[in-house]
Design a protein around this motif. Structure first.
Motif, short mmCIF file in Angstrom:
data_model
loop_
_atom_site.label_atom_id
_atom_site.label_comp_id
_atom_site.label_asym_id
_atom_site.label_seq_id
_atom_site.Cartn_x
_atom_site.Cartn_y
_atom_site.Cartn_z
N GLY A 229 0.79 -1.23 0.00
CA GLY A 229 0.00 0.00 0.00
C GLY A 229 0.82 1.27 0.00
O GLY A 229 0.31 2.36 -0.24
N HIS A 230 2.14 1.13 0.31
CA HIS A 230 3.03 2.30 0.29
C HIS A 230 3.47 2.67 -1.13
O HIS A 230 3.93 3.80 -1.35
CB HIS A 230 4.29 2.02 1.10
CG HIS A 230 4.08 1.98 2.58
ND1 HIS A 230 3.05 2.62 3.22
CD2 HIS A 230 4.81 1.36 3.57
CE1 HIS A 230 3.14 2.42 4.52
NE2 HIS A 230 4.19 1.67 4.77
N HIS A 233 3.54 6.11 -2.94
CA HIS A 233 3.24 7.14 -1.94
C HIS A 233 4.47 7.50 -1.12
O HIS A 233 4.79 8.67 -0.96
CB HIS A 233 2.09 6.66 -1.05
CG HIS A 233 0.85 6.34 -1.83
ND1 HIS A 233 0.10 7.32 -2.45
CD2 HIS A 233 0.26 5.15 -2.12
CE1 HIS A 233 -0.92 6.74 -3.08
NE2 HIS A 233 -0.84 5.43 -2.89
N GLN A 246 -0.75 9.83 1.13
CA GLN A 246 -1.89 9.06 0.62
C GLN A 246 -1.67 7.55 0.63
O GLN A 246 -2.31 6.83 -0.14
CB GLN A 246 -2.19 9.51 -0.82
CG GLN A 246 -2.49 10.99 -0.97
CD GLN A 246 -3.74 11.42 -0.22
OE1 GLN A 246 -4.76 10.70 -0.24
NE2 GLN A 246 -3.68 12.55 0.43
N SER A 247 -0.79 7.03 1.48
CA SER A 247 -0.54 5.59 1.50
C SER A 247 -1.85 4.81 1.67
O SER A 247 -2.74 5.22 2.42
CB SER A 247 0.41 5.23 2.65
OG SER A 247 0.55 3.83 2.75
N LYS A 248 -1.93 3.68 0.98
CA LYS A 248 -3.12 2.83 1.05
C LYS A 248 -2.92 1.67 2.04
O LYS A 248 -3.82 0.83 2.20
CB LYS A 248 -3.43 2.27 -0.34
CG LYS A 248 -3.62 3.33 -1.41
CD LYS A 248 -4.72 4.32 -1.06
CE LYS A 248 -4.87 5.36 -2.16
NZ LYS A 248 -5.87 6.41 -1.80
N ALA A 249 -1.76 1.61 2.67
CA ALA A 249 -1.50 0.54 3.63
C ALA A 249 -2.36 0.69 4.87
O ALA A 249 -2.77 1.80 5.23
CB ALA A 249 -0.02 0.55 4.02
N LYS A 250 -2.63 -0.42 5.55
CA LYS A 250 -3.38 -0.35 6.80
C LYS A 250 -2.60 0.46 7.82
O LYS A 250 -3.15 1.30 8.53
CB LYS A 250 -3.65 -1.76 7.33
CG LYS A 250 -4.49 -1.77 8.61
CD LYS A 250 -4.81 -3.20 9.04
CE LYS A 250 -5.66 -3.20 10.30
NZ LYS A 250 -5.98 -4.59 10.75
N LYS A 252 0.03 3.16 7.74
CA LYS A 252 0.57 4.08 6.75
C LYS A 252 1.97 4.59 7.11
O LYS A 252 2.61 5.27 6.30
CB LYS A 252 -0.39 5.25 6.56
CG LYS A 252 -1.79 4.81 6.14
CD LYS A 252 -2.72 6.00 5.96
CE LYS A 252 -4.16 5.55 5.75
NZ LYS A 252 -4.34 4.64 4.60
N HIS A 404 3.00 8.75 9.59
CA HIS A 404 1.95 9.34 8.77
C HIS A 404 0.92 10.01 9.68
O HIS A 404 0.44 9.40 10.63
CB HIS A 404 1.23 8.27 7.95
CG HIS A 404 -0.13 8.69 7.47
ND1 HIS A 404 -0.32 9.33 6.26
CD2 HIS A 404 -1.35 8.60 8.04
CE1 HIS A 404 -1.61 9.61 6.11
NE2 HIS A 404 -2.26 9.16 7.18
#
Length: 419
Positions: A229-230, A233, A246-250, A252, A404
C-alpha cells in the motif's frame, strides 16, 4: 564524515515576533542602510525605484534563506528580485532574476511565459493570476534551499524550481549553477515600491556523522518495511524521500526493518504540498509546566496555525513519538507523554520544547534525536529543544517509523548511530 550543510503561512508567522522566528529586518523603513546601489529612494516607509534605478543589493551574501517582502506595482511596472547575484553583471544571467511585473499591462501581452510575474527569467514560468490589482501591496515569500527555489505570492505557491534540473536543461546559463550571492532588486526605471523586507538564514548546522550509517540509500526503500500500500506514496526521489500523505497501507507509517535500542538519529525534513492544509487553533504551551498558558480569564491561549503533523516513532511505540509539526510549541514535543496526566508534571514539562526552533514552512529543518535508556534529547536546527527528558516505560528496543498523520513531507540525509 560530515553532513553537508506560503503561502498561507503568513497567519502563523504574524503571531510570532521576528526574534522568535529568527528573521532580521533588511530595511529599517527610514533609509537605505545595509543596501548597495543607486537610483532608489525611501518615502512613506518604503523603498521606491526611480527612473535611474537599476540594481539595489544587500550588503551581505546569502545561500539558504527565507525572504519576505511586500511590493506595489504601478501600471506597467517592471522590476525583479535577483538571487545568487555575484555583484556585477546582469542579474538575470549571472544570477537568477525572479520577475516582478504588472502582468495586466497590454505592452507585456506577448512576453515569454517565464517573463511574467514570479517567473525565473528565461528558465521557468510561474502560475499567473495571483497578483493584487495594480496599486495594492502584495506579499511575497521566496524560499531558497540549496538547489531548490520556491516563490509564494499572496498565499499561493506560484513557482517551485529545482535548479539542478534547470541547469541541465539550460547548460549555457551561468547563474542557474550558482548557489549563493547577494539579494538584489533589479530596477527598470519604474516606481515599484518595496517594504517590510526581512530575511531568515536557514543554513543548517553541520553534524559530525562519524560512526553513523545511512538509513536511506537515495534509490529505494531498502531497509524499510515495504507494504504494498506504500507503493507510489512513499517515493524515493534521489536525495529526497518523499511522502504524499496518501498511503493505502493499513499501517501508513514507514517502519525500519531493523530494531534499535539506544541510538542517535539525524535527518533533514520539510513540509511539502501544503497549499490546501486546513487551519486550526492550537494551544500555546508553557515549557515550565507542560500546560497551556492561560489568559486573564483562565482560558487557554491558542494560536491559529496551518495544521501540519508528522513525527518519528521510537522503539516500535506510538506513544514515544517525537512530533514534527508547526504547533506554537514547535517540533520535538513528545505528545503521548506530555498529555498523559498519569505522569508527573516534571516529566511532562521536560517533554515540552524549550523554544520553537522550526524553520518557516517550506524550508528544510535538521533534527538530531538521541534516545539512551529512557532518556531523550532532541536538537532542532542547532537548538536543544528537549534535554535528557525521561520516557517512563518506553520499550527497551524496537523499530523506528517515519509517521503518517495526513501531511505530505520530505526527508533526506537520514543517518543513525547505535550507542
Amino acid at each position: 564524515m560530515k553532513l553537508i550543510k506560503t503561502l498561507i503561512v503568513a497567519g502563523l508567522c504574524s503571531q510570532l515576533s521576528l526574534a522568535e522566528e529568527g528573521f532580521i529586518e533588511l530595511f529599517n523603513g527610514k533609509d537605505l542602510t545595509g543596501w548597495q546601489g543607486e537610483g532608489y529612494e525611501v518615502k512613506d516607509g518604503a523603498i521606491y525605484c526611480t527612473p535611474k534605478g537599476k540594481n539595489l543589493m544587500t550588503a551581505k551574501e546569502y545561500s539558504n534563506y527565507v525572504l519576505d517582502f511586500e511590493f506595489k506595482l504601478p501600471p506597467g511596472g517592471n522590476n525583479g528580485l535577483g538571487i545568487h547575484y555575484p555583484g556585477k553583471g546582469d542579474a538575470a544571467y549571472v544570477g537568477l532574476e525572479l520577475q516582478i511585473l504588472d502582468d495586466t499591462a497590454k505592452k507585456y501581452a506577448k512576453l515569454k511565459d517565464s517573463q511574467y510575474h514570479g517567473g525565473i527569467y528565461q528558465l521557468q514560468a510561474a502560475k499567473r493570476g495571483h497578483l493584487k490589482p495594480v496599486g495594492e501591496w502584495n506579499k511575497q515569500r521566496v524560499i531558497v534551499n540549496g538547489n531548490h527555489v520556491t516563490i509564494e505570492l499572496n498565499g499561493v505557491v506560484i513557482n517551485d524550481a529545482n535548479l539542478d534540473e534547470l541547469a541541465e536543461k539550460f547548460p549555457k546559463h551561468k547563474g542557474v549553477k550558482r548557489r549563493s550571492g547577494f539579494v538584489t532588486f533589479c530596477g527598470h526605471g519604474d516606481p515599484v515600491g518595496f517594504r517590510n523586507i526581512k530575511i531568515k538564514d536557514t543554513t543548517l548546522p553541520e553534524v559530525d556523522l562519524t560512526g553513523f550509517s545511512a538509513m536511506y540509500d537515495g534509490k529505494s526503500l531498502a531497509g524499510w518495511k515495504q507494504d504494498p500500500g506504500h507503493e507510489g506514496h512513499w517515493q524515493p526521489r534521489g536525495e529526497v524521500l518523499y511522502y504524499d500523505s496518501q498511503s493505502k497501507a493499513k499501517d501508513k507509517n514507514l517502519w525500519t526493518e531493523k530494531s534499535y535500542k539506544d541510538f542517535t538519529m539525524v535527518f533533514d525534513w520539510r513540509w511539502a504540498d501544503y497549499a490546501n492544509a486546513r487551519r486550526l487553533d492550537r494551544p500555546v504551551l508553557d515549557p515550565a509546566t507542560g500546560e497551556a498558558k492561560k489568559d486573564a480569564n483562565g482560558k487557554a491561549i491558542t494560536k491559529n496555525v496551518i495544521e501540519l503533523d508528522s513525527g518519528i516513532y521510537m522503539r516500535g511505540n506510538n506513544r514515544s513519538q517525537v512530533n514534527l509539526w508547526n504547533w506554537p510549541c514547535g517540533s520535538g514535543e513528545v505528545y503521548g507523554y506530555r498529555t498523559n496526566r498519569n505522569f508527573s508534571q516534571e516529566i511532562r514539562a521536560a517533554l515540552t520544547p524549550k523554544v520553537p526552533a522550526d524553520n518557516p514552512i517550506g524550508a528544510w529543518n535538521r533534527m538530531a534525536i538521541t534516545l539512551k535508556g529512557d532518556r531523550l534529547t532532541v536538537v532542532l536546527n542547532g537548538k536543544t529543544v528537549i534535554e535528557n527528558a525521561q520516557l517512563p516505560g518506553v520499550p527497551a528496543e524496537g523499530p523506528i517509523a517515519l509517521q503518517h498523520h495526513g501531511s505530505a513531507l520530505e526527508f533526506k540525509k537520514l543517518y543513525i548511530k547505535e550507542l
